[in-house]
Design an enzyme around this catalytic site. Structure first.
Site, PDB file in Angstrom:
ATOM      1  N   ASP A  19       0.984  -1.166  -0.187  1.00  0.00           N
ATOM      2  CA  ASP A  19       0.113   0.110  -0.140  1.00  0.00           C
ATOM      3  C   ASP A  19       0.958   1.088  -0.201  1.00  0.00           C
ATOM      4  O   ASP A  19       0.678   2.055   0.959  1.00  0.00           O
ATOM      5  CB  ASP A  19      -1.032   0.009   1.069  1.00  0.00           C
ATOM      6  N   LEU A  20       1.651   1.482  -0.893  1.00  0.00           N
ATOM      7  CA  LEU A  20       2.490   2.622  -1.001  1.00  0.00           C
ATOM      8  C   LEU A  20       1.892   3.856  -1.473  1.00  0.00           C
ATOM      9  O   LEU A  20       1.060   3.951  -2.381  1.00  0.00           O
ATOM     10  CB  LEU A  20       3.800   2.311  -2.377  1.00  0.00           C
TER      11      LEU A  20
END
Length: 235
Positions: free
Chosen positions: A168-169
């Site tokens: 989940d950058l």
């Protein structure tokens, strides 16, 4: 990194003995914030607390929490599939591996899991990165120079060359410290992969978060030229 474990009834603790010489379970109890000097810290759906430490860098304690519709029903609980498959255990081990390979991530301190029948709750303790701010907050106040975007691209490339996939950058878990160096946070559900097919997806997720923030805040300092500079750095 080498971790050790402790057990107390349904609780398990995996910790770095070099960082936490006298570990205990009390800090993870509900309502323990005041007795341990814990303070609300950061944002996001996880319950994150700053843990002041005498004679060293502060720690950050994170209580894992679900988002979305499921999170409204069972916010902090996850299906038990075995200790080694808990998110906290896996994230701590991944952080330890990345630190061993000189990737810029927080120092892992401990993972705590408490089994409650067929479900469990969990916490992660890491060392706070001193004088660091999220990219999102930085871009709300001032533009990042082109050289900064190139440096961020190079930082991301280091993770990708090592086969590390961030699940989940986004602009909230990219941090820049006072020296201008970048670090990544929150490797919940992160993975080590032998292939690099995941890289376009990870970069696209970061780009979406930047576009989303710009749509919310017209003063948010992000442009397509900035993204091009990041890609140049990433190579």
């Amino acid at each position: 990194m080498s971790f050790e474990s402790l057990a107390q009834g349904p609780r398990r603790l995996l910790f770095d003995p070099a960082a936490w010489s006298a570990p205990g379970f009390g800090v993870f109890d509900s309502g323990a914030e005041q007795s341990h000097g814990l303070q609300p810290f950061g944002g996001g759906r996880n319950s994150t607390l700053r843990w002041p430490r005498d004679g060293g860098a502060d720690w950050v304690l994170r209580h894992y929490a679900r988002g979305g519709l499921v999170g409204r029903l069972i916010r902090h609980r996850y299906l038990w599939l075995g200790l080694e498959r808990t998110r906290a255990w896996r994230e701590l081990r991944l952080l330890g591996w990345m630190r061993d390979h000189d990737l810029p991530v927080p120092r892992p301190i401990a993972a705590h899991v408490i089994r409650l029948g067929m479900v469990y709750e969990q916490h992660l303790v890491t060392e706070r990165i001193a004088s660091a701010e999220p990219l999102q907050r930085l871009l709300q106040t001032a533009p990042l120079p082109e050289a900064g975007w190139v440096l961020l691209g190079r930082c991301l490339r280091r993770f990708h060359d090592a086969g590390v996939r961030h699940a989940d950058l986004n602009a909230s878990n990219v941090m820049r410290d006072a020296s201008g160096q970048f670090h990544l946070l929150d490797f919940d559900r992160g993975q080590r992969r032998d292939d690099h097919s995941f890289v376009p997806q990870v970069l696209a997720r970061l780009l979406r978060s930047l576009h989303k923030q710009r749509a919310r805040d017209p003063g948010f300092h992000f442009s397509e030229a900035d993204w091009a500079a990041l890609l140049d750095g990433h190579g």
